[in-house]
Scaffold this motif. Sequence first.
Motif, mmCIF file in Angstrom:
data_model
loop_
_atom_site.group_PDB
_atom_site.id
_atom_site.type_symbol
_atom_site.label_atom_id
_atom_site.label_comp_id
_atom_site.label_asym_id
_atom_site.label_seq_id
_atom_site.Cartn_x
_atom_site.Cartn_y
_atom_site.Cartn_z
ATOM 1 N N MET A 1 0.818 -1.214 0.000
ATOM 2 C CA MET A 1 0.000 0.000 0.000
ATOM 3 C C MET A 1 0.855 1.267 0.000
ATOM 4 O O MET A 1 0.422 2.318 -0.478
ATOM 5 N N LEU A 2 2.085 1.183 0.516
ATOM 6 C CA LEU A 2 2.961 2.358 0.551
ATOM 7 C C LEU A 2 3.194 2.947 -0.839
ATOM 8 O O LEU A 2 3.436 4.142 -0.986
ATOM 9 N N ASP A 3 3.113 2.117 -1.849
ATOM 10 C CA ASP A 3 3.355 2.578 -3.215
ATOM 11 C C ASP A 3 2.107 3.159 -3.869
ATOM 12 O O ASP A 3 2.148 3.572 -5.028
ATOM 13 N N ASP A 4 0.988 3.164 -3.140
ATOM 14 C CA ASP A 4 -0.249 3.702 -3.710
ATOM 15 C C ASP A 4 -0.944 4.593 -2.675
ATOM 16 O O ASP A 4 -1.970 4.225 -2.103
ATOM 17 N N PRO A 5 -0.372 5.777 -2.404
ATOM 18 C CA PRO A 5 -0.963 6.660 -1.381
ATOM 19 C C PRO A 5 -2.390 7.085 -1.712
ATOM 20 O O PRO A 5 -3.193 7.316 -0.816
ATOM 21 N N LYS A 6 -2.697 7.183 -2.997
ATOM 22 C CA LYS A 6 -4.061 7.559 -3.376
ATOM 23 C C LYS A 6 -5.053 6.495 -2.910
ATOM 24 O O LYS A 6 -6.105 6.803 -2.345
ATOM 25 N N ASP B 1 -11.099 11.501 -7.621
ATOM 26 C CA ASP B 1 -10.188 11.994 -6.585
ATOM 27 C C ASP B 1 -10.697 13.252 -5.895
ATOM 28 O O ASP B 1 -10.613 13.385 -4.674
ATOM 29 N N ALA B 2 -11.196 14.199 -6.670
ATOM 30 C CA ALA B 2 -11.600 15.481 -6.089
ATOM 31 C C ALA B 2 -12.701 15.295 -5.046
ATOM 32 O O ALA B 2 -12.628 15.843 -3.942
ATOM 33 N N LYS B 3 -13.721 14.513 -5.380
ATOM 34 C CA LYS B 3 -14.835 14.307 -4.451
ATOM 35 C C LYS B 3 -14.398 13.501 -3.228
ATOM 36 O O LYS B 3 -14.835 13.767 -2.106
ATOM 37 N N ILE B 4 -13.533 12.521 -3.458
ATOM 38 C CA ILE B 4 -13.077 11.705 -2.331
ATOM 39 C C ILE B 4 -12.185 12.520 -1.402
ATOM 40 O O ILE B 4 -12.285 12.425 -0.176
ATOM 41 N N MET B 5 -11.311 13.350 -1.967
ATOM 42 C CA MET B 5 -10.460 14.190 -1.129
ATOM 43 C C MET B 5 -11.292 15.209 -0.346
ATOM 44 O O MET B 5 -10.975 15.542 0.794
ATOM 45 N N ASP B 6 -12.366 15.688 -0.955
ATOM 46 C CA ASP B 6 -13.260 16.606 -0.246
ATOM 47 C C ASP B 6 -13.931 15.889 0.924
ATOM 48 O O ASP B 6 -14.072 16.445 2.014
ATOM 49 N N LEU B 7 -14.329 14.636 0.692
ATOM 50 C CA LEU B 7 -14.925 13.834 1.761
ATOM 51 C C LEU B 7 -13.920 13.586 2.876
ATOM 52 O O LEU B 7 -14.245 13.672 4.065
ATOM 53 N N PHE C 1 -13.253 5.958 2.831
ATOM 54 C CA PHE C 1 -14.325 4.962 2.789
ATOM 55 C C PHE C 1 -14.706 4.531 4.202
ATOM 56 O O PHE C 1 -15.884 4.395 4.531
ATOM 57 N N GLN C 2 -13.702 4.351 5.053
ATOM 58 C CA GLN C 2 -13.968 3.955 6.441
ATOM 59 C C GLN C 2 -14.508 5.116 7.259
ATOM 60 O O GLN C 2 -15.493 4.968 7.991
#
Length: 260
Positions: free
Chosen positions: A67-72, A142-148, A80-81
């Motif tokens: 997972m370290l290689d996929d910060p997104k 990405d934009a909506k998830i980062m806003d969440l 999600f959690q």
Amino acid sequence: MIYVTTDGSVKVEAGFIRAEDKAAAVQANILQPSRHATTEAAPKSPISDTLRGDLDRIGTGARQNAMLDDPKLALHLLTFQLCGKMGYDRAYGVRTDDVPNVPTTETGYVMDRRLTVSDTDDRSPFNRDYAAEFAKFRKRGDAKIMDLLNRYLVAHLTSSSPDLGAMIDKLTSKRTRDTFTPTAENFFGRVNGAYLNDLWSDLLGLAADHPTVTMFEKLKKGEKAAKLESLFADPATRTALGLSEDQTCRINTWLPEGMA
């Protein structure tokens, strides 16, 4: 079987079959076969509980390492959690404590809707396909998830360190009066009359013997609270009092002691 009852009498019960004789009794149609599924003891695993614990940790570490290689992906999963999409399950060992940000009365209090309206759903937390739901969740972009993520992280913002809290307030240019306006219900009606007298005098910058102050002191507490609410919220009241720029500024920036 012969036994003695609680009243001292002797009883004889017939028809009991010993465990070792059950198979023969069933074969002879004396006893009905059991309708319960027979459970056979599972063979003992060659892997001990301690070893299984180590293997589980290795699996967890491998997942974290990847997972370290996929910060997104990591941030998407955290979002999600945090926004309650996983019910009672969790993807991270992160505990979120409740951080109350709504007073007992919401009069004169306005928060950004993102901090008061939940994105969670009311579906059953059981028997959910979280893999499929997470895949669908990621399609928000990405934009909506980062806003969440920002929304739910900020909703848990709190600081027990005064220094850190002050630093955050400075960096964000916090203005409590943007969200809070004192009213009779949320503040003035909840303090004593002497406090209201002093507050009226201080806000207007008037001496204790000024007629505007002495007239205010003669009012009932409820009337004082209503008059102060009007001073903070009603432009007509300010105009009638002929407030100066300094007085207006003092009213617009005033906060109860202990608040900033």
